[in-house]
Scaffold this motif. Structure first.
Motif, PDB file in Angstrom:
ATOM      1  N   ALA B 339      27.109 -33.886  20.954  1.00  8.76           N
ATOM      2  CA  ALA B 339      25.343 -33.368  20.689  1.00  8.76           C
ATOM      3  C   ALA B 339      25.094 -32.029  21.424  1.00  8.76           C
ATOM      4  N   GLU B 340      25.795 -31.957  22.661  1.00 10.69           N
ATOM      5  CA  GLU B 340      25.536 -30.557  23.488  1.00 10.69           C
ATOM      6  C   GLU B 340      26.107 -29.224  23.022  1.00 10.69           C
ATOM      7  N   ASN B 341      26.836 -29.372  21.820  1.00 14.26           N
ATOM      8  CA  ASN B 341      27.314 -28.141  21.076  1.00 14.26           C
ATOM      9  C   ASN B 341      26.283 -27.642  20.564  1.00 14.26           C
ATOM     10  N   VAL B 342      26.103 -26.212  20.960  1.00 11.24           N
ATOM     11  CA  VAL B 342      24.745 -25.388  20.154  1.00 11.24           C
ATOM     12  C   VAL B 342      24.950 -25.623  18.679  1.00 11.24           C
ATOM     13  N   ALA B 343      26.231 -25.430  18.262  1.00 13.41           N
ATOM     14  CA  ALA B 343      26.282 -25.048  16.714  1.00 13.41           C
ATOM     15  C   ALA B 343      25.789 -26.602  16.157  1.00 13.41           C
ATOM     16  N   VAL B 344      25.883 -27.744  16.891  1.00 10.82           N
ATOM     17  CA  VAL B 344      25.317 -28.998  16.311  1.00 10.82           C
ATOM     18  C   VAL B 344      24.041 -28.930  16.390  1.00 10.82           C
ATOM     19  N   GLN B 345      23.440 -28.561  17.472  1.00 13.58           N
ATOM     20  CA  GLN B 345      21.915 -28.629  17.772  1.00 13.58           C
ATOM     21  C   GLN B 345      21.167 -27.588  16.756  1.00 13.58           C
ATOM     22  N   ARG B 346      22.005 -26.536  16.410  1.00 17.21           N
ATOM     23  CA  ARG B 346      21.539 -25.456  15.470  1.00 17.21           C
ATOM     24  C   ARG B 346      21.380 -26.120  13.984  1.00 17.21           C
ATOM     25  N   ALA B 347      22.376 -26.912  13.671  1.00 13.67           N
ATOM     26  CA  ALA B 347      22.427 -27.516  12.367  1.00 13.67           C
ATOM     27  C   ALA B 347      21.471 -28.590  12.085  1.00 13.67           C
ATOM     28  N   SER B 349      18.675 -28.553  13.655  1.00 17.72           N
ATOM     29  CA  SER B 349      17.247 -28.005  13.961  1.00 17.72           C
ATOM     30  C   SER B 349      16.567 -27.658  12.607  1.00 17.72           C
ATOM     31  N   GLU B 350      17.176 -27.331  11.604  1.00 14.42           N
ATOM     32  CA  GLU B 350      16.805 -27.063  10.299  1.00 14.42           C
ATOM     33  C   GLU B 350      16.265 -28.238   9.887  1.00 14.42           C
ATOM     34  N   THR B 351      16.820 -29.373   9.634  1.00 17.89           N
ATOM     35  CA  THR B 351      16.456 -30.752   9.132  1.00 17.89           C
ATOM     36  C   THR B 351      15.447 -31.115   9.911  1.00 17.89           C
ATOM     37  N   ASN B 354      12.372 -29.017   9.062  1.00 17.69           N
ATOM     38  CA  ASN B 354      11.779 -29.544   7.769  1.00 17.69           C
ATOM     39  C   ASN B 354      11.061 -30.747   7.739  1.00 17.69           C
ATOM     40  N   THR B 355      11.696 -31.872   8.349  1.00 17.76           N
ATOM     41  CA  THR B 355      11.001 -33.143   8.411  1.00 17.76           C
ATOM     42  C   THR B 355       9.611 -33.094   8.927  1.00 17.76           C
ATOM     43  N   PHE B 356       9.486 -32.276   9.995  1.00 19.25           N
ATOM     44  CA  PHE B 356       8.197 -32.086  10.586  1.00 19.25           C
ATOM     45  C   PHE B 356       7.152 -31.500   9.798  1.00 19.25           C
ATOM     46  N   VAL B 357       7.722 -30.359   8.961  1.00 23.64           N
ATOM     47  CA  VAL B 357       6.771 -29.736   8.171  1.00 23.64           C
ATOM     48  C   VAL B 357       6.196 -30.539   6.913  1.00 23.64           C
ATOM     49  N   LEU B 358       7.323 -31.475   6.145  1.00 22.55           N
ATOM     50  CA  LEU B 358       7.132 -32.159   5.119  1.00 22.55           C
ATOM     51  C   LEU B 358       6.160 -33.301   5.442  1.00 22.55           C
ATOM     52  N   VAL B 388      10.507 -30.964  -0.980  1.00 23.86           N
ATOM     53  CA  VAL B 388      11.496 -31.873  -1.182  1.00 23.86           C
ATOM     54  C   VAL B 388      12.685 -31.421  -1.427  1.00 23.86           C
ATOM     55  N   ASN B 389      12.848 -30.580  -2.481  1.00 20.81           N
ATOM     56  CA  ASN B 389      14.036 -30.077  -3.099  1.00 20.81           C
ATOM     57  C   ASN B 389      14.498 -29.254  -2.042  1.00 20.81           C
ATOM     58  N   ARG B 390      13.880 -28.323  -1.389  1.00 18.69           N
ATOM     59  CA  ARG B 390      14.494 -27.313  -0.225  1.00 18.69           C
ATOM     60  C   ARG B 390      15.158 -28.163   0.939  1.00 18.69           C
ATOM     61  N   VAL B 391      14.283 -29.389   1.214  1.00 17.59           N
ATOM     62  CA  VAL B 391      14.667 -30.001   2.524  1.00 17.59           C
ATOM     63  C   VAL B 391      15.888 -30.831   2.200  1.00 17.59           C
ATOM     64  N   LEU B 392      15.839 -31.567   1.085  1.00 14.83           N
ATOM     65  CA  LEU B 392      17.288 -32.122   0.626  1.00 14.83           C
ATOM     66  C   LEU B 392      18.467 -31.299   0.566  1.00 14.83           C
ATOM     67  N   ARG B 393      18.228 -29.982  -0.054  1.00 10.14           N
ATOM     68  CA  ARG B 393      19.334 -29.176  -0.078  1.00 10.14           C
ATOM     69  C   ARG B 393      19.716 -28.873   1.284  1.00 10.14           C
ATOM     70  N   GLU B 394      18.833 -28.549   2.122  1.00 15.87           N
ATOM     71  CA  GLU B 394      19.273 -28.251   3.604  1.00 15.87           C
ATOM     72  C   GLU B 394      19.854 -29.214   4.426  1.00 15.87           C
ATOM     73  N   ALA B 395      19.336 -30.494   3.949  1.00 15.40           N
ATOM     74  CA  ALA B 395      20.182 -31.691   4.502  1.00 15.40           C
ATOM     75  C   ALA B 395      21.714 -31.782   4.324  1.00 15.40           C
ATOM     76  N   PHE B 396      21.945 -31.345   3.088  1.00 14.05           N
ATOM     77  CA  PHE B 396      23.339 -31.315   2.895  1.00 14.05           C
ATOM     78  C   PHE B 396      24.066 -30.538   4.049  1.00 14.05           C
TER      79      PHE B 396
END
Lengths: 418, 620
Positions: B339-347, B349-351, B354-358, B388-396
């Motif tokens: 979890a301390e890997n920045v790449a994981v945190q970046r991945a 962060s989008e979801t 998105n969850t927060f906004v939705l 919803v469509n956008r969030v689900l796609r980015e969750a992938f």
């Protein structure tokens, strides 16, 4: 001429020394508070005339009989005191409040009643109960205490009542009881919108929610107004202390020392990183079990133990010279070096020790610590090859005793090491 | 709590209107737009997104709606947590490849009275508020197929409640609430060749014939909502669009045949199949919404209820984030957690964002609807669906980036999650339809509300020349008009300023679009897409600002993080809106750039695949 306050302090200290000596020889069954209060009265009445001249305003309260002997207060006190200890609960407390409000034929006596009721809140275990505070605040009459002209607004209108109200609110604040808007409405309806007491509740309503989660590692909702058992409290406390989010918590039930008692428990916390650190330790290195240390979960003290090792041989100096960052010599080497944040020391590796696990025991004994270590050995087989030093503190040992015990028990301690 | 008195100005009026709107008789006679016009309600009171597009603002929008009673919050939290926990238990033993809803899940739904929640109290339901239902659906979101299963009953309940007769309500609503009846929606799509039509016979009753594909849970359904055409006038070819409620027990000689049940990748709890209707009696008493009332009912299905889909997806994403966080915290890389890997945190962060906004949007709109502060939510529903469509796609992306190969490993929770997301995305309305729905509705409202007159109809060259500078000035340096920041926490001042700038610029851009493209704008997909993005960002910014302001002011746990997220989101959303609007201004500027996005797709279709030659090809 000797200062009168100085002489009083000298006398008090002398009496304290005497009392200590008497207590050690079991000659004085009288509590120290009573000894001191009797002594102060004696000093005041007989000896320190000069002090009375210096502080004439203090004369009256000290010369007056004690409040518990006031017949009116005695009556209110009795309402709470006469209830047997086993029946002291919310229902009986509320009944006392209702009785006061029901019997009240005049618009006096609220302050005395409320001050007395406040004294008994903790005894009734209601000092954390918001509804009880609301019931107490509702005792004040609605209307007559509200200032009606500008002078009343300027000065402290009905000062005793407002002070009493502030005292109730202070007690709420002290015990961390979150007020809600209803509390504000009760106070505002009693003392007016911008009186001193109302300002107090307004400030509480503003600041207390803001500071409620000032400890971001503890979700207060998990503990507040919840009748959690010791095991649950232990888990919450460990969760608060273990900053590694990967930590797993296990409840271990072990046979109790006492053959008649049921199994005793250990709540253990260890993260995958800590398991890895154990595997990285040199074989036959020494690890330590320290405790019990105390952590407070709101107002509840929890005693915990720590499994640790000597600090790893890593660089704990985190200072980086700015000129090193901007030095372009061997830039490629710096940028593509294998050394990244992920290879640096982790949060368990502190400069004084490396923390390998934490736990809370039902009983803070060495045998429980041994059982905890047995449990950890199942998941960390390498622990079996290591020397363990148990440094278990004992309660109620004076400094002098500790010194003497250390001298005597030093060889015994070594024998405890596994 | 303080929001209640602040909102009192138009509350009573809007509540009365909302009550009338939900009343069956009034709805049929007077749509919400008509009611709003009759009562001189400003457009921002009728539809929030339309108001934002017209650069109108009401300070009430910055007060995030909340429960007035703390006890209600506790009750619904306890209830939804209970439902969630029981569902998780019921799902833990289930074979992930088993089809249909399991008995364990069904018993959880029935035991907790989930189907009662949608039905009003007078018809033996629980009559929960919108916010309550959002919480319940969030709990159902731990398993998306359970949500889709329940949602069918909800849609049916809504249709009968709004458009059904009193007999239909008293007959069907209590049975839907107790799950004695299971519904299926058969909304035809003539463009794909599906036709259900009503054929009249001389001297006999009319019959429904036809078929409909991709019907959810048709195999277990007891009642069908069938949308069908009926020829009104043979000479002119005019037809009526009706919605019939067909009770399987009352079809007499008619036949309902289920065929071609699809084996789907995910959402195993539901079945998707084709339904054939033959010789089904089409009686007047079975009509929903009256004769030719099918359009209203269809619109209701399309434009309502996406909030609940949104809340279920929020529940799903929260569950997914928890799983991913546990995975990342338990894994070790080097001397640290994965979890301390920045790449994981970046991945993640989008979801997370998105969850927060939705979540902010759906609870914001749900609360406003409970308080009767917005009446029309068609654009907002489409926006939620698009999110919803956008969030689900980015969750992938998040799942594959964080979990790596574990994301596709059978038996791990991510496998079921990705399959469910995949199937839900396939069932959802596609983005282009949503974009058209959002942008065109907004443009029409803008033209009507501003009484826009094109220069082609009324040329005034001098005025136009004089206005060029004014327009440029409005674009480059929009003046603050509403001072939104005065109504929120000072930390959000910059976010508010950016929102207001976007609102002003959108007004300028719309002016140019309508002036230059007129009604042809409906075919300009690129423009509609950009406009839709700006509208979505506006709504999301309002919701997140209002929420973060409330949370920080009352000191909710982790409110500092919430504030930082809201500011970060508003910054990026405002940037995106600005760039989209600049694209539009360029597009309709002197040098017209033909958007090539659609042309690329057209070429791919035209040439039956990738049309460009390989770079190693020689031509001489």
């Amino acid at each position: 001429m000797a200062c009168p306050i100085h002489s009083i302090i000298c006398v008090v200290l002398r009496r304290f020394q005497q009392h200590q000596e008497q207590e050690q020889t079991c000659l004085s069954p009288v509590p120290f508070e009573e000894v001191i209060s009797a002594m102060l009265r004696q000093i005041w009445q007989g000896q320190s005339k000069s002090l009375q001249r210096l502080f004439p305003s203090c004369n009256a309260p000290l010369n007056r009989p004690m409040s518990s002997k006031d017949p009116q207060l005695l009556h209110i006190d009795e309402q709470f005191r006469k209830i047997p200890k086993e029946d002291r609960n919310k229902a009986t407390f509320n009944t006392a409040i209702e009785l006061f409000q029901h019997n009240r034929m005049r618009t006096r006596g609220h302050v005395e009643f409320l001050n007395t009721a406040l004294k008994y809140l903790e005894e009734y275990n209601l000092h954390k109960d918001l509804d009880t505070y609301k019931s107490l605040l509702k005792v004040f009459p609605k209307g007559p205490l509200i200032p009606t002209n500008v002078f009343q607004k300027m000065f402290l209108h009905f000062p005793m009542q407002q002070q009493c109200c502030v005292k109730i609110l202070d007690m709420m604040e002290w015990h961390g009881v979150q007020p809600d808007k209803e509390v504000h409405d009760i106070v505002a309806n009693t003392f007016g919108e911008w009186n001193f007491a109302t300002r107090k509740i307004k400030r509480m309503l503003y600041w207390m929610p803001k500071l409620r989660y000032s400890n971001k590692y503890l979700d207060r909702r998990m503990v507040e107004n919840k009748n959690l058992d010791d095991k649950a409290l232990a888990k919450v406390a460990l969760k608060m202390m273990c900053r590694d989010p990967g930590t797993t918590f296990t409840l271990v039930k072990t046979p109790s020392d006492d053959a008649e008692a049921e199994n005793s428990w250990v709540v253990s916390a260890q993260a995958p990183l800590q398991k890895k650190l154990i595997t990285d330790l040199a074989p036959e290195s020494t690890i330590y079990v320290d405790g019990p240390n105390v952590v407070y979960l709101l107002e509840k003290p929890i005693k915990y133990f720590v499994l640790s090792s000597d600090p790893f041989n890593t660089n704990f100096d985190e200072f980086i010279e700015q000129r090193d960052i901007y030095d372009m010599k061997d830039f490629r080497g710096k940028v593509f070096s294998d050394r990244t944040d992920l290879t640096e020391r982790n949060l368990h590796q502190q400069s004084d020790k490396t923390i390998l696990a934490m736990a809370v025991f039902e009983y803070q004994t060495e045998s429980m610590a041994v059982r905890w270590l047995d449990h950890l050995s199942e998941m960390n087989p390498k622990l079996n090859d290591m020397s363990v030093l148990f440094r278990v503190k004992k309660d109620g040992i004076s400094v002098a005793e500790e010194f003497s015990e250390e001298e005597e028990e030093e060889p015994a301690k070594e024998s405890q090491a596994i | 709590m303080l929001s209640v008195p602040l909102r009192s100005r138009l509350l009573r009026q809007t509540c009365m209107l909302a009550a009338r709107y939900t009343s069956n008789e009034v709805t049929k006679a007077k749509p919400v737009e008509v009611i709003a016009q009759e009562n001189n309600l400003p457009i921002e009171r009728t539809s929030l997104s339309r108001g934002l597009a017209l650069n109108r603002f009401e300070k009430d929008f910055m007060i995030y709606p909340e429960y007035s009673d703390a006890e209600d919050v506790d009750n619904i939290k306890k209830f939804s947590n209970k439902v969630r926990d029981e569902l998780v238990n019921a799902l833990s033993d289930r074979n992930v490849h088993a089809t249909g809803i399991s008995d364990e899940i069904l018993s959880v739904l029935l035991k907790n009275g989930i189907f009662h929640g949608f039905v009003p109290k007078e018809y033996e339901g629980a009559g929960l508020s919108t916010k309550d239902l959002l919480c319940v659906n969030e709990a159902l979101g731990v398993d998306l197929s359970t949500f889709v299963f329940v949602n069918q009953t909800y849609i049916a309940t809504r249709l009968i409640q709004l458009y059904g007769t009193e007999e239909q309500k008293s007959k069907y609503l209590p049975k839907l609430a107790s799950f004695q009846l299971k519904p299926a929606m058969c909304m035809q799509n003539p463009l794909t060749g599906e036709i259900t039509e009503v054929v009249g016979f001389h001297g006999g009753e009319s019959k429904v014939h036809g078929y409909k594909s991709d019907v959810i849970n048709a195999d277990i359904a007891d009642i069908f909502f069938v949308f069908s055409n009926e020829l009104k006038n043979k000479g002119t070819g005019e037809s009526a669009y009706n919605c019939y409620l067909i009770d399987k027990s009352e079809i007499g000689d008619g036949q309902i045949t289920i065929s071609e049940t699809k084996v789907t990748h995910g959402l195993k709890g539901i079945n998707i199949s084709k339904v054939h209707f033959a010789n089904i009696p089409a009686r007047k008493e079975n009509l929903i919404g009256g004769y030719n009332g099918g359009h209203d009912a269809a619109n209701e299905i399309m434009s309502y209820g996406n909030f609940y889909l949104g809340s279920a997806v929020v529940g799903f994403l929260k569950n997914m984030l928890e799983e991913l966080a546990n995975y990342a915290n338990a894994g070790i890389v080097g001397n640290r957690r994965l979890a301390e890997n920045v790449a994981v945190q970046r991945a993640l962060s989008e979801t997370g964002m998105n969850t927060f906004v939705l979540e902010s949007i759906i609870y914001y709109l749900g609360g406003l609807m409970d308080e009767g502060l917005v009446l029309s939510t068609d654009i907002e529903n489409a926006i939620v669906q698009r999110y919803v469509n956008r969030v689900l796609r980015e969750a992938f992306v998040s799942v594959t980036q964080v979990a790596g190969t574990t994301a596709t490993q059978e038996g791990f929770p991510y496998d079921k999650m990705t399959r469910d997301m995949n199937t839900l995305l396939s069932l959802n309305v596609n983005d282009l339809s949503l974009v058209k729905s959002i942008s065109l509705s907004m443009i029409v409202s803008w033209v009507e509300a501003t009484s826009f007159e094109s220069r082609f109809a009324k040329a005034n060259t001098l005025k136009r020349l004089l206005n060029i500078n004014k327009r440029d000035s409005n674009w480059n340096n929009p003046k603050l008009k509403h001072f939104i920041a005065e109504h929120v926490h000072p930390s959000l001042e910059v976010a508010c300023r950016k929102l207001e700038n976007t609102m002003s610029r959108l007004d300028v851009a719309l002016n140019r679009i309508v002036e230059d493209a007129g009604s042809r704008v409906k075919e300009d997909v690129a423009t509609l897409w950009s406009l839709s993005t700006v509208l979505e960002n506006n709504l999301a910014m309002v919701a997140t600002i209002a929420r973060a302001s409330r949370s920080y002011s009352i000191g909710l746990r982790n409110a500092d993080i919430e504030l930082a997220w809201a500011i970060a989101f508003c910054h990026s959303a405002a940037r995106q809106s600005e760039s989209e609007l600049e694209f539009l201004m360029d597009h309709f500027g002197l040098l017209r750039k033909n958007p090539s996005l659609v042309n690329v797709g057209a070429a791919v279709v035209e040439f039956g695949g990738y049309p460009i030659e390989r770079p190693i090809e020689r031509n001489w």
